[in-house]
Design a protein around this motif. Structure first.
Motif: not given
Ligand SMILES: [Zn+2]
Length: 552
Positions: A87-92, A237-246
């Protein structure tokens, strides 16, 4: 290792079947026995992928792909699990949020009493006179049913200046010591584009400071982050995000220091998501004079658009609307920049080859921003401008037509209907039919993205899917049902459209040969679960560039 010849071949040939042996046709890794949704319209389903040097070498049936296995290729049996592109989070706001998680008090708590306790504990470990900072406070989610006050903060922490930021990031609450240090009192006039709230009965400052009224505090809160902190924040933060599929994030308001932090994290092996870093307008002169423009970098850390801000926030109910907020007939929200100002800054960046992104939530702000973009496109036409409207929340048919004509890209909030449902009453049911308007965008031939705006919205892509597909909040209220999209559309929005918004659709956003091997393995098939339970679909593994960055 970089293998330009093979990659260029893959890109230009647009190969979808098995590839002829070029430099190296032998995969490093094969994932097989999967239920793979590729988001490639020409071959939407597959069972197996072969990966070489971080890219998909082949995508197809178990039989065809396994036949490529030779030598040292590792094979992983996915056991029938569902696979989607990453997944790509296009604004955070990953860099800032990462540092906040490192140093500040997480005020995402369900009572003011709990927030006071957390601040009190932090103050006990903080030398007197130094700031105690909180973030992710949400005024509509505490059990007391009223917002935080200066009195609450004074009672909890009398001997330190305190600032607690709303999770929306546009407003904050400060205590008496903070007001004193910032030399703000009952007689201080509101700045343009900002407001110091006063108690209507007594005239006393409540401690709630909005938009540009935060400036006096921002100026005196010392920036104590070291270069290591920048890297550590990115790591966290990238550890947190990668756990959710980002697997990729667009940082919507980066600085040169953030860019350095991303690069440092990458070098130390701590960057788990790819970054497209939009640069805040205040830093654009430094970037332009260094000869840098949008696209500079590589597939891990790339310079994105220049980012500007036009109006207030949806979660804090300060977005600039053409019709007033429900229950506040004189409140239309706040514009934080005027059109002439936006135009001057945008023109400079546009002329220097930058993509543009402007925070515009309310329909008034979107109209102003589009006027700036339309004028630039007339004066200095860009062949493929991909002008970004960050958030682009409240739309109309007329705005959609202008966006289509310009080729503009909206990045609407993906988790707000579900997560911030209780705030939607202040916009009203009728207006919600024109908010977070994925259906209208798709039907209008526009490519909206998935976007969390984290911290303001949760970033879990599965929550985004549920919110977009059901338009239902966590209490069961439905908001703007006409804007529902299908699971398939929501996935495409969350993958391929995000890649398009960063000019990287040739590199990622779908599972096809030649693209970066970014994918997610799910514990359930989102096409088969009840849409109101999508949020519970477990993310078991996330792969970026052929390597697992998260495994449950
Ligand atoms: Zn933002």
């Amino acid at each position: 290792m970089y293998a330009p010849n093979r990659r260029d071949f893959l890109r230009t040939a647009g190969a979808f079947a098995l590839l002829p042996a070029l430099e190296k046709s032998e995969p490093d890794l094969i994932l097989h026995n999967g239920n793979i949704w590729t988001v490639n319209a020409r071959a939407p389903r597959a069972e197996a992928v072969a990966i070489s040097e971080g890219r998909f070498l082949a995508v197809g049936s178990n039989q065809d792909v396994l036949a490529m296995a030779a030598g040292r290729a590792r094979k992983i049996d996915l056991g029938g699990k569902t696979v989607l592109p990453g997944f790509i989070d296009a604004h955070s706001h990953p860099a800032v949020a990462g540092r906040q998680h490192l140093r500040q008090v997480d005020c995402d708590l369900r009572s003011i009493a709990a927030i006071q306790q957390a601040l009190r504990e932090r103050a006990a470990k903080t030398p007197p006179g130094e700031w105690v900072l909180g973030f992710k406070y949400d005024d509509t989610k505490t059990s007391e049913g009223r917002p935080l006050t200066r009195g609450d903060l004074d009672a909890a922490v009398p001997d330190h200046p305190v600032q607690v930021e709303h999770r929306g990031g546009h407003t904050a609450w400060v205590n008496s010591m903070a007001l004193k240090m910032a030399k703000v009192d009952e007689n201080t006039p509101d700045p343009p584009g900002g407001k110091f709230d006063h108690d209507p009965a007594t005239g006393r400052l409540t401690g709630h400071v909005r938009e540009n009224a935060r400036e006096p505090f921002n100026k005196i809160i010392p920036d104590t982050f070291t270069r290591d902190d920048y890297r550590e924040g990115v790591k966290l933060i990238t550890k947190m995000m990668s756990r959710t599929g980002i697997s990729s994030v667009h940082d919507a308001f980066g600085t040169p220091e953030d860019l350095q932090g991303y690069q440092d994290a990458r070098e130390s092996g701590d960057l788990r998501c790819r970054i497209y870093c939009l640069i805040g307008y205040f830093a654009i002169d430094r970037m332009i004079s260094a000869g840098i423009r949008t696209g500079f970098g590589d597939e891990w850390v790339r310079v994105g658009a220049m980012k500007m801000v036009c109006d207030g926030s949806i979660s804090e109910r300060t977005a600039r609307l053409s019709q007033p907020y429900i229950g506040r007939p004189n409140d239309y929200g706040i514009l934080v920049a005027d059109e002439a100002e936006l135009y001057e800054t945008a023109r400079k960046a546009h002329a220097a080859g930058w993509q543009l992104g402007t925070h515009a939530n309310g329909d008034v702000a979107i109209d102003k921003t589009l006027r700036v973009y339309e004028r630039l496109q007339r004066e200095m036409p860009h062949r493929d401008g991909r002008y970004r409207l960050e958030h682009c929340t409240v739309i109309s048919d007329g705005l959609i037509q202008r966006m289509k004509a310009l080729g503009a890209i909206p990045t609407p909030f993906s988790t707000y209907v579900y997560y911030h449902g209780e705030k939607m009453r202040e916009y009203g049911a009728e207006r919600l039919n024109h908010m977070f308007a994925l259906r209208s965008f798709l039907d209008g031939g526009i490519r909206p993205t998935q976007a969390s705006d984290y911290p303001p919205g949760p970033f879990e892509p599965m929550m985004a899917l549920q919110s977009s597909v059901t338009r239902t909040d966590s209490k069961g209220n439905v908001w703007g049902p006409n804007q529902k999209v299908t699971v398939e559309e929501a996935i495409r929005i969350g993958t391929l459209h995000g890649a398009y918004a960063s000019y990287e659709e040739h590199l990622k956003g779908s599972i096809e040969p030649g693209k970066l091997a970014d994918l997610v393995v799910l514990g359930q098939d989102p096409f088969k679960v009840d849409p109101s339970a999508l949020i519970n679909v477990p993310v078991e593994r996330t792969m970026v560039g052929g390597g697992w960055v998260w495994e449950a």
